[in-house]
Design an enzyme around this catalytic site. Structure first.
Site, PDB file in Angstrom:
ATOM      1  N   LYS A  78       0.868  -1.185   0.000  1.00 46.71           N
ATOM      2  CA  LYS A  78       0.000   0.000   0.000  1.00 46.71           C
ATOM      3  C   LYS A  78       0.898   1.226   0.000  1.00 46.71           C
ATOM      4  O   LYS A  78       2.041   1.155   0.453  1.00 46.71           O
ATOM      5  CB  LYS A  78      -0.883   0.001   1.254  1.00 46.71           C
ATOM      6  CG  LYS A  78      -2.094   0.897   1.164  1.00 46.71           C
ATOM      7  CD  LYS A  78      -3.264   0.231   0.478  1.00 46.71           C
ATOM      8  CE  LYS A  78      -4.388   1.209   0.260  1.00 46.71           C
ATOM      9  NZ  LYS A  78      -5.599   0.543  -0.277  1.00 46.71           N
ATOM     10  N   ASP A 136      -7.024   4.457  -4.513  1.00 48.22           N
ATOM     11  CA  ASP A 136      -7.699   4.331  -3.204  1.00 48.22           C
ATOM     12  C   ASP A 136      -8.290   5.725  -2.963  1.00 48.22           C
ATOM     13  O   ASP A 136      -8.508   6.473  -3.943  1.00 48.22           O
ATOM     14  CB  ASP A 136      -6.692   3.913  -2.117  1.00 48.22           C
ATOM     15  CG  ASP A 136      -7.374   3.537  -0.798  1.00 48.22           C
ATOM     16  OD1 ASP A 136      -7.942   2.445  -0.709  1.00 48.22           O
ATOM     17  OD2 ASP A 136      -7.372   4.356   0.151  1.00 48.22           O
TER      18      ASP A 136
HETATM   19  P1  NDP Z   1     -12.862   8.068  -2.861  1.00 47.40           P
HETATM   20  O1  NDP Z   1     -11.796   9.059  -2.621  1.00 47.40           O
HETATM   21  O2  NDP Z   1     -13.387   7.874  -4.224  1.00 47.40           O
HETATM   22  O3  NDP Z   1     -14.111   8.379  -1.915  1.00 47.40           O
HETATM   23  C1  NDP Z   1     -14.006   8.422  -0.521  1.00 47.40           C
HETATM   24  C2  NDP Z   1     -15.316   8.977   0.001  1.00 47.40           C
HETATM   25  O4  NDP Z   1     -15.359   8.852   1.413  1.00 47.40           O
HETATM   26  C3  NDP Z   1     -15.484  10.457  -0.335  1.00 47.40           C
HETATM   27  O5  NDP Z   1     -16.833  10.747  -0.503  1.00 47.40           O
HETATM   28  C4  NDP Z   1     -14.931  11.111   0.922  1.00 47.40           C
HETATM   29  O6  NDP Z   1     -15.410  12.407   1.162  1.00 47.40           O
HETATM   30  C5  NDP Z   1     -15.440  10.164   1.970  1.00 47.40           C
HETATM   31  N1  NDP Z   1     -14.626  10.264   3.172  1.00 47.40           N
HETATM   32  C6  NDP Z   1     -13.294  10.124   3.261  1.00 47.40           C
HETATM   33  N2  NDP Z   1     -12.894  10.323   4.507  1.00 47.40           N
HETATM   34  C7  NDP Z   1     -14.022  10.611   5.194  1.00 47.40           C
HETATM   35  C8  NDP Z   1     -14.269  10.906   6.550  1.00 47.40           C
HETATM   36  N3  NDP Z   1     -13.265  10.972   7.428  1.00 47.40           N
HETATM   37  N4  NDP Z   1     -15.557  11.134   6.923  1.00 47.40           N
HETATM   38  C9  NDP Z   1     -16.569  11.070   6.021  1.00 47.40           C
HETATM   39  N5  NDP Z   1     -16.382  10.801   4.724  1.00 47.40           N
HETATM   40  C10 NDP Z   1     -15.131  10.574   4.339  1.00 47.40           C
HETATM   41  O7  NDP Z   1     -12.308   6.683  -2.250  1.00 47.40           O
HETATM   42  P2  NDP Z   1     -12.821   5.209  -2.519  1.00 47.40           P
HETATM   43  O8  NDP Z   1     -14.286   5.210  -2.738  1.00 47.40           O
HETATM   44  O9  NDP Z   1     -11.923   4.602  -3.518  1.00 47.40           O
HETATM   45  O10 NDP Z   1     -12.473   4.517  -1.124  1.00 47.40           O
HETATM   46  C11 NDP Z   1     -13.412   4.428  -0.054  1.00 47.40           C
HETATM   47  C12 NDP Z   1     -13.000   3.316   0.895  1.00 47.40           C
HETATM   48  O11 NDP Z   1     -12.963   2.065   0.179  1.00 47.40           O
HETATM   49  C13 NDP Z   1     -11.610   3.454   1.534  1.00 47.40           C
HETATM   50  O12 NDP Z   1     -11.638   2.899   2.835  1.00 47.40           O
HETATM   51  C14 NDP Z   1     -10.740   2.583   0.645  1.00 47.40           C
HETATM   52  O13 NDP Z   1      -9.573   2.124   1.319  1.00 47.40           O
HETATM   53  C15 NDP Z   1     -11.699   1.438   0.378  1.00 47.40           C
HETATM   54  N6  NDP Z   1     -11.374   0.632  -0.795  1.00 47.40           N
HETATM   55  C16 NDP Z   1     -11.292   1.201  -2.042  1.00 47.40           C
HETATM   56  C17 NDP Z   1     -10.998   0.421  -3.131  1.00 47.40           C
HETATM   57  C18 NDP Z   1     -11.019   0.953  -4.520  1.00 47.40           C
HETATM   58  O14 NDP Z   1     -10.951   0.142  -5.442  1.00 47.40           O
HETATM   59  N7  NDP Z   1     -11.132   2.254  -4.724  1.00 47.40           N
HETATM   60  C19 NDP Z   1     -10.668  -1.023  -2.977  1.00 47.40           C
HETATM   61  C20 NDP Z   1     -10.883  -1.539  -1.635  1.00 47.40           C
HETATM   62  C21 NDP Z   1     -11.190  -0.718  -0.598  1.00 47.40           C
HETATM   63  P3  NDP Z   1     -14.526  13.691   0.762  1.00 47.40           P
HETATM   64  O15 NDP Z   1     -14.763  13.863  -0.707  1.00 47.40           O
HETATM   65  O16 NDP Z   1     -15.070  14.783   1.585  1.00 47.40           O
HETATM   66  O17 NDP Z   1     -13.099  13.350   1.097  1.00 47.40           O
END
Ligand code: NDP
Length: 453
Positions: free
Chosen positions: A125, A165
């Site tokens: 990672k 991510d």
């Molecule tokens: P994105 O950056 O596309 O989206 C993340 C979302 O979560 C955004 O809407 C963001 O809001 C919100 N967010 C982040 N931090 C917080 C917080 N502290 N409180 C509230 N909302 C928050 O990321 P992903 O969708 O790719 O990833 C989301 C999760 O999925 C993570 O845990 C990641 O590790 C996991 N994941 C992702 C994979 C992938 O293929 N993308 C694979 C496996 C797991 P804001 O815009 O305000 O930051």
């Protein structure tokens, strides 16, 4: 003190100020007690102590010039945790909260997740404390180039293959891949999540969200249940949340929420295809905030500064299924209690480690169908693995073929987690123990084969 508690204590001593990493180690090792009794050879070879120590950690300076001409400096990192079963594989996270402890927790989880997929991928990672929010495309590009200027020497299609991510989507992967390609003068599959036009796989953007829903559907099916007419709560509004919402809709369920780090929207009428398209355009193209949803759809309510789980608890919102898809440690004890009190009986984690350990205990005590992130969100890395296969074969599979392979992989992860739980004396619905044991056994046996390395 049990043998594994001693390993945890040693890990804690060696890694002070890394609470997320220790939390992840504790969560995995505490469900591996039964493997200690069955496999004395793992203890003799110190496999447990070796698996919590990364192969290597790379930390580097990332200088870049902002639009006003000022030089900014961020910190970049890549943790190559374990390559016993294949090249290091795992995403890059760009978010101001990133530090080495968070990257180590994610890399550690990734080892077991990748083993569960049945594909040959080790765990890694990386990321940076750079915040893409509010930056121009030019600033993001210059940052990505500078980040890759160092990372390129540590990665490679058979060495380490990063992906996206939080904060790293198609735009960032494009800039980083472009820089790599130009620097090495070669077009190889060193990153996944690439654009369709230059080696990306169909279904990769959808894979994590779809996979999380497929995993939930598998758990529901064991109780002759499905998504049909179910009310669903989803956190996040990014890549994983959007495609989880899309698949819920396709399977006949009703998602009523999204959030970002500024606040939460609840739409009791349900987020249909048209509303979801609005969210996708808002978040992916205009890069706006989720509160704009209520300006467009005034029947929905916006809760400023609150997470979905705060709102669900404080407003007593009922749901059948919850899909946390934002970030780590979002669901606390009080959220878990409220969810269950309000009818939730299935939780499938799109995010990594979104539930605090106390919340997980509550799910298990209440017989909630609970799919932990390392099993439930493995769809993303699985299709990344399929993207690597297509790149090696110089082929591009149809959408349907990739989606079918994804479904089969999620089904197999569900089955192998369930079987491992049973084989090691746990309840068949204990997917936490099952996923940890199934993933661990594969990696531990491979490590043993190599001797002491
Ligand atoms: P994105 O950056 O596309 O989206 C993340 C979302 O979560 C955004 O809407 C963001 O809001 C919100 N967010 C982040 N931090 C917080 C917080 N502290 N409180 C509230 N909302 C928050 O990321 P992903 O969708 O790719 O990833 C989301 C999760 O999925 C993570 O845990 C990641 O590790 C996991 N994941 C992702 C994979 C992938 O293929 N993308 C694979 C496996 C797991 P804001 O815009 O305000 O930051």
């Amino acid at each position: 003190m049990s043998y594994l508690k001693e390993v945890i204590a040693r890990t804690e001593e060696k890694n002070p100020s890394q609470p997320e990493f220790i939390q992840a180690v504790e969560e995995v090792l505490m469900s591996l007690e039964a493997t200690v009794d069955k496999h004395p050879e793992f203890v003799a070879a110190s496999i447990y102590d070796r698996i919590v120590e990364p192969d290597r950690q790379i930390i580097f300076r990332v200088p870049w010039v902002d639009d006003s001409g000022k030089v900014q400096v961020n910190r970049g990192m890549r943790v190559q945790f374990n390559n016993a079963i294949g090249p290091y594989k795992g995403g890059l996270r760009f978010h101001p909260s990133v530090n080495i402890g968070i990257i180590k927790f994610l890399g550690f989880e990734q080892i077991f997740k990748n083993a569960l997929t049945t594909l040959p991928m080790g765990g890694g990672k990386g990321g940076s404390d750079f915040d893409p929010k509010g930056k121009s495309d030019g600033e993001v590009m210059r940052f990505c180039y500078s980040f890759m200027h160092e990372l390129f020497r540590h990665v490679g299609p058979d060495t380490d293959v990063p992906a996206g991510d939080i904060g790293v989507g198609g735009r960032e992967i494009g800039y980083m891949y472009g820089f790599y390609k130009k620097t090495l003068n070669e077009h190889t599959g060193v990153l996944t999540g690439k654009g369709r036009e230059y080696g990306g796989s169909l279904i990769r953007p959808e894979a994590t969200g779809y996979g999380t829903v497929y995993f939930a559907a598998e758990m529901l099916a064991t109780r002759n249940d499905s998504f049909e007419n179910k009310t669903v709560i989803i956190s996040g509004a990014g890549n994983v949340a959007q495609f989880a919402s899309e698949k819920v809709l396709e399977l006949g369920g009703k998602n009523i929420s999204f959030c970002d780090s500024s606040g939460t929207i609840i739409d009791m009428e349900g987020i249909d295809k048209e509303k979801l398209n609005f969210v996708m355009e808002l978040k992916n193209i205009r890069r706006g905030r989720i509160k704009e949803y209520v300006e467009k759809y005034p029947n929905a309510v916006y809760y400023d500064g609150k997470s979905v789980w705060d709102v669900a608890r404080d407003e007593g919102i009922k749901c059948d299924i919850a899909l946390p898809c934002a970030t780590q440690n979002e669901i606390h004890e009080s959220h878990a209690e409220a969810l269950i009190k309000n009818g939730c009986y299935c939780i499938s984690e799109g995010a990594n480690m979104p539930s605090l350990p106390k919340a997980v205990d509550i799910y298990l005590e209440n017989k909630v169908l609970y799919g932990p992130g390392k099993a439930a969100n493995a769809g993303g890395v699985s299709v990344s693995g399929l993207e690597m296969s297509q790149n090696s074969l110089k082929l591009s599979w149809e959408r349907e073929e990739v989606d079918n392979r994804l479904k089969v992989i999620m089904k197999n992860i569900h089955e192998s987690s369930r079987n491992a739980a049973i084989a090691y004396g746990f309840d068949e619905e204990n997917y936490v123990a099952g996923a940890n044991i199934a993933g661990f056994l594969k990696v531990a046996k491979a490590m043993l084969s190599y001797g002491v390395l």
